[in-house]
Design an enzyme around this catalytic site. Structure first.
Site, PDB file in Angstrom:
ATOM      1  N   PHE A 510       3.936   3.340  -2.704  1.00 20.86           N
ATOM      2  CA  PHE A 510       3.400   4.610  -3.185  1.00 20.86           C
ATOM      3  C   PHE A 510       4.245   5.203  -4.310  1.00 20.86           C
ATOM      4  O   PHE A 510       3.915   6.233  -4.847  1.00 20.86           O
ATOM      5  CB  PHE A 510       3.297   5.613  -2.045  1.00 20.86           C
ATOM      6  CG  PHE A 510       2.422   5.108  -0.930  1.00 20.86           C
ATOM      7  CD1 PHE A 510       1.042   5.202  -1.036  1.00 20.86           C
ATOM      8  CD2 PHE A 510       2.969   4.526   0.193  1.00 20.86           C
ATOM      9  CE1 PHE A 510       0.226   4.727  -0.034  1.00 20.86           C
ATOM     10  CE2 PHE A 510       2.151   4.048   1.199  1.00 20.86           C
ATOM     11  CZ  PHE A 510       0.784   4.137   1.088  1.00 20.86           C
ATOM     12  N   ASP A 624       0.214   0.503   7.186  1.00 16.02           N
ATOM     13  CA  ASP A 624       1.199  -0.293   6.459  1.00 16.02           C
ATOM     14  C   ASP A 624       2.495  -0.429   7.261  1.00 16.02           C
ATOM     15  O   ASP A 624       3.582  -0.106   6.789  1.00 16.02           O
ATOM     16  CB  ASP A 624       1.466   0.324   5.080  1.00 16.02           C
ATOM     17  CG  ASP A 624       2.064  -0.691   4.105  1.00 16.02           C
ATOM     18  OD1 ASP A 624       2.052  -1.896   4.428  1.00 16.02           O
ATOM     19  OD2 ASP A 624       2.553  -0.273   3.043  1.00 16.02           O
TER      20      ASP A 624
END
Ligand SMILES: *[C@@H]1O[C@H](CO)[C@@H](O)[C@H](O)[C@H]1NC(C)=O
Ligand SMILES: *[C@@H]1O[C@H](CO)[C@@H](O)[C@H](O)[C@H]1NC(C)=O
Ligand SMILES: *[C@@H]1O[C@H](CO)[C@@H](O)[C@H](O)[C@H]1NC(C)=O
Ligand SMILES: *[C@@H]1O[C@H](CO)[C@@H](O)[C@H](O)[C@H]1NC(C)=O
Ligand SMILES: *[C@@H]1O[C@H](CO)[C@@H](O)[C@H](O)[C@H]1NC(C)=O
Ligand SMILES: *[C@@H]1O[C@H](CO)[C@@H](O)[C@H](O)[C@H]1NC(C)=O
Ligand SMILES: *[C@@H]1O[C@H](CO)[C@@H](O)[C@H](O)[C@H]1NC(C)=O
Ligand SMILES: *[C@@H]1O[C@H](CO)[C@@H](O)[C@H](O)[C@H]1NC(C)=O
Ligand SMILES: *[C@@H]1O[C@H](CO)[C@@H](O)[C@H](O)[C@H]1NC(C)=O
Length: 849
Positions: A510, A624
């Protein structure tokens, strides 16, 4: 004498003739009286009225039920039931000196006692020559050939049996209105702004085709129907419950002052009509029925109005429908407002509000975002699994409370919040229970003040520290931190605390992570998010959800920054970085992780995920799970990081996952990710299973090497387990005598249960914890089929369903560098920073289909 008799007879017959002539004249003049000549006037003072030919309807002044000293100029059925009134019931009320004038210019005017014009038909100089009240209840103003104006075309709140109510006309009652859409839908609207009822009664209406000119009629048998030139037959909208009865009755449709549309039947001469059908079955769903801040609920069968809490009073104690007002307005207690929680309560949200103020967030975020939003007065978390939160910024909110409602609502009030006592207000209570109420109140007050004292203490304490370390927004920060709300940092603050993003800790899926030190000398990890397409508001909501998720085994979000295009998250700093660096990089570091540490890391990770899945109020699927996202503090306690972020990035469509941007890491992604099957918490279980296997073995689950017979490690390990060689899967760097073989076996069995191809075969995370702890017996796991085919098999099966899967990194090579082929995430320890990282993010695309 005879002639005298003749004369008398003659006179008598003349008199008789005259009398009958007079009678005839009289009856003629009665017939003529149905035409009301211009210049006629009605007044409440002499109780004059105009009648329909058979006297069924009359037009005159009737005292207004809502304020008996006032009058309405109205048409009523057989003397009792008002079906039309000049100016409507709200604004047409006049005093006893008022008059209704059919003026010489043809205008029908309602003039109050003071001479003010209250209402007019607007027919001056349109050639009106007379008026008439028909037996159908229609009052017409006409010229010599046609009707110029009538009450049927200008309805107030009622539709009569022979009346045609068309598209474009409106029934009004107080703030409520009723109309037909061009599509044929019936709509009810509050204050011309909020449509709380919009229904197409026939599937032919719900399609977005529009009708020519839909007309609503009430048939004599009690059927409400809708006809249109484009429909061959009229469509039935509702049956009255006395369908078919046809005594001397009238039927009508009325928009009642409570905002509901109903059909009624009235027997001639009766003063009240009986209800037959209502458009809104649940009265509490009528917006604003209980006024502003009023809460609608049912006592036994009838809806009643109450106030949210004892922070409110009724606006009018004699009429609870007028709503509630705060005892102290929010602006009179700056900085001291709080959110009062109302369980099983919903603030009604209809179009157009419904589209502008809705978010996908958790319940805590729903509370906090309203508390911090200056204009927000209340919020509702639907609690129906959709994750919707509605923020109420308007100055009018309408509540509905019922044990059947799953939603939770919050109202902003000045502290302290004083929830209603459990017994409904207005109920007679004995003195002793009154006393109980007092006791509860005192207790609640005591607790609340105790808590406040505690927070004040905290604040004081921090204040001193803050003074030492420099002020900035630190005081505010601790208050917020203590209350669980995320702290908002400015970009400059974060720039300063990370020394212009100098010390890079790692690069996750991210964005990059930097080390920082806050003004309070707290070390933090600052994550610079990339690819966030959300608006500011929604970002805040997601952040609030993440930061409200607290668990010993979850990395804590301290704050955030949302400024322009900058989106940053501030996490607690984890001294020992991420698990992957200990598992996969060389002898020295993995030596630090003894078996007992590894096992406790496995259990802690499982507990953290269990909390996300099962224990916090909004289930979060991590999406994740991998060693890079398991961080270790200075005591090697494991905490899961990066939860809730998948939602942040993919927030455009929360419920329906599109394959356009699957984020996750190959090797840990459950097969359903790539097969376009629903993602659930079981997808995390799969990833955890792979991580568990890696914790045991110290190598990547997809490693292929000579000592695994050129098979993927996870496949080979299962075969070894089948043969009974538990130890062969164990990390060679662990000293055998230090390893608890029972724990090792449990861990292996659990991991193979977790990586089953079928999600339903995998245990829940709660079970995983119990199995690891040895509380739950573990059966022998079947072969985890997915492990055989691996990614390649899944890819080809997806291709069959015409989904193309692009893998951005080259397939794992059986090389020594493979231990670094996975993108490191968040807080990778510094050691790893110089090593190259590829980005094995799997991107699947449907564009080729
Ligand atoms: C009733 O009163 C109005 C106005 O005061 C007057 O114009 C009208 O003629 C009266 N009607 C009757 C029947 O007395
Ligand atoms: C009567 O009114 C109708 C409708 O307004 C109009 O079309 C017609 O010409 C009028 N007739 C006379 C005689 O004024
Ligand atoms: C209502 O509509 C019907 C069908 O179009 C028509 O026959 C009837 O005359 C109308 N009634 C009124 C009062 O306009
Ligand atoms: C109804 O709407 C008007 C504006 O359209 C607004 O001024 C008024 O305050 C609203 N009424 C209530 C009770 O909110
Ligand atoms: C008509 O009502 C249906 C629900 O009965 C709704 O789905 C549809 O959107 C409405 N149509 C319009 C134009 O509002
Ligand atoms: C609704 O109307 C739009 C355009 O006016 C059209 O594209 C769409 O197909 C229509 N939908 C339905 C369900 O008829
Ligand atoms: C809708 O109306 C049409 C025409 O009147 C009728 O044939 C059909 O059965 C109706 N459908 C429903 C679901 O009521
Ligand atoms: C329920 O509420 C209605 C209307 O407020 C009231 O008349 C009635 O007595 C209440 N019934 C009970 C059982 O409280
Ligand atoms: C907040 O309200 C509580 C209760 O009314 C009061 O005791 C307290 O002093 C207030 N605090 C501030 C900062 O105004």
């Amino acid at each position: 004498m005879g002639s005298l008799r003749k004369k008398v007879r003659f006179c008598a017959s003349v008199v008789l003739l005259l009398l009958s002539f007079l009678l005839l004249l009289g009856s003629l003049s009665l017939v003529g009286a149905t035409d009301i000549p211009l210049g006629s006037t009605l007044s409440p003072s002499n109780a004059s009225s105009w009648s329909s030919p058979t006297g069924t309807f009359s037009f005159g002044f009737f005292s207004d039920r809502q304020s008996p000293s006032l009058y309405l100029a109205a048409i009523s059925y057989s003397g009792g039931i008002i079906v039309w009134s000049a100016g409507g019931s709200g604004s047409g009320s006049v005093d006893s000196a008022a008059s209704l004038q059919l003026r010489a210019d043809g205008n029908l005017c309602l003039v109050s006692g003071s001479g003010a014009l209250v209402w007019e038909s607007g027919t001056a100089s349109k050639g009106v020559s007379a008026a008439a009240l028909l037996d159908s209840g229609d009052f017409v103003l006409k010229n010599s050939t046609a009707v110029v104006w009538d009450t049927y075309d200008n309805p107030t709140d009622t539709i009569l049996q022979s009346q045609n109510f068309t598209f474009g006309q409106v029934l009004r009652s107080g703030v409520y209105s009723f109309s037909i859409l061009q599509s044929g839908n019936l709509t009810l609207t509050w204050n011309d702004s909020i449509t709380y009822f919009n229904k197409g009664f026939n599937s032919t209406f719900t399609a977005n085709k529009s009708l020519a000119s839909p007309v609503l009629t009430l048939q004599a048998n009690g059927i409400v129907s809708l006809s249109d030139a484009s429909l061959s037959t009229a469509v039935v909208i509702a049956y009255s419950s006395d369908y078919g009865e046809s005594d001397d009755i009238i039927r009508f449709v009325k928009l009642d002052s409570d905002g509901n549309l109903r059909t009624y039947t009235a027997v001639r001469g009766a003063a009240v009509a009986s209800r037959q059908w209502a458009a809104v079955a649940d009265q509490c769903e009528v917006f604003g029925w209980c006024g502003n801040m009023g809460i609608c609920s049912y006592n036994d069968t009838s809806p009643t109005c109450g106030c949210p809490s004892r922070n409110f009073d009724f606006v009018d104690p004699d009429d609870h429908r007028k709503g509630c007002k705060r005892r102290t307005e929010i602006q009179d207690c700056p900085g001291n407002s709080t959110m009062l929680q109302l369980d099983h309560t919903q603030f009604l949200t209809y179009a157009p509000e419904i589209s502008s103020e809705q978010f996908f967030v958790g319940i805590t975020a729903c509370r906090l975002n309203c508390l911090s939003g200056g204009s927000c007065v209340a919020s509702t978390a639907l609690g129906d699994g959709s994750g919707f939160c509605y923020l109420k910024a308007s100055n009018f909110v309408s509540g509905y409370q019922s044990t059947a409602l799953p939603s939770t609502s919050f109202v902003k009030v000045c502290a302290p919040a004083l929830p209603n006592s459990p017994s409904p207000p207005g109920e007679l209570r004995s003195r002793s229970s009154n006393l109980k109420g007092w006791l509860v109140a005192v207790l609640v007050f005591g607790t609340v003040s105790g808590l406040m004292l505690f927070e004040w203490g905290l604040w004081r304490c921090f204040c001193r520290n803050g003074a030492r370390y420099g002020p900035s927004s630190a005081q505010y920060a601790l208050l917020e931190y203590a209350s669980g709300a995320p702290v908002q940092f400015s970009y400059r603050e974060l720039q300063k605390s990370t020394r212009r993003f100098k010390e890079r800790l790692g690069e996750g899926s991210f964005g990059a992570v930097y080390k920082g030190v806050l003004a309070s000398r707290t070390a933090v990890a600052v994550k610079q998010l990339e690819g966030i397409e959300q608006g500011e508001k929604q970002f805040r909501m997601e952040v609030a959800t993440i930061s409200s998720t607290h668990h010993l085994n979850l990395v804590r979000l301290i704050g955030f920054c949302s400024e322009g295009r900058h989106r940053l998250l501030v996490y607690e700093f984890m001294k020992n970085g991420s698990l992957d660096s200990f598992l996969f990089s060389g002898e020295s570091s993995s030596g630090k992780l003894s078996w007992s540490t590894r096992f406790s890391i496995a259990v802690a990770t499982a507990r953290g995920i269990t909390y996300l899945h099962e224990e916090c109020r909004d289930c979060i699927v991590h999406c994740d799970i991998k060693p890079e996202n398991i961080l270790l503090d200075e005591n090697y306690n494991a905490k899961v990081s990066d939860f809730g972020l998948a939602k942040l990035v993919n927030a455009k469509d929360h419920r329906q996952r599109t394959l356009t941007s699957v984020r996750g890491t190959r090797g840990y992604l459950a097969p359903e990710w790539l097969a376009n099957l629903p993602i659930s918490s079981k997808s995390d279980v799969y990833s955890f299973g792979m991580v568990l296997l890696e914790i045991v073995s110290g190598r990547r689950n997809f490693d292929v090497s000579d000592d695994t017979g050129r098979k993927k490690f996870s496949v080979w390990a299962y075969e070894e387990l089948e043969k009974g060689n538990i130890k062969s899967a164990m990390d060679k760097r662990l000293a055998e005598q230090d390893v608890d073989m029972e724990q090792l076996k449990r861990a292996l069995l659990v991991s193979f249960w977790c990586i089953q191809e079928q999600p339903s075969q995998r245990p829940s995370m709660g079970k995983v914890v119990q199995m690891l702890e040895g509380v739950l017996a573990i059966d022998r796991p079947p072969a985890p089929k997915a492990a055989d085919g691996g990614l390649a098999a899944v890819t080809s099966s997806s291709a069959n369903t015409s989904i193309t899967v692009f893998v951005t990194s080259s397939p794992a090579q059986p090389s020594s560098s493979s231990s670094h082929s996975i993108a490191s995430s968040s807080l990778v320890s510094k050691r790893n920073l110089d090593e190259p990282t590829s980005s094995p993010v799997v991107v699947a695309d449907q564009s080729s289909s």
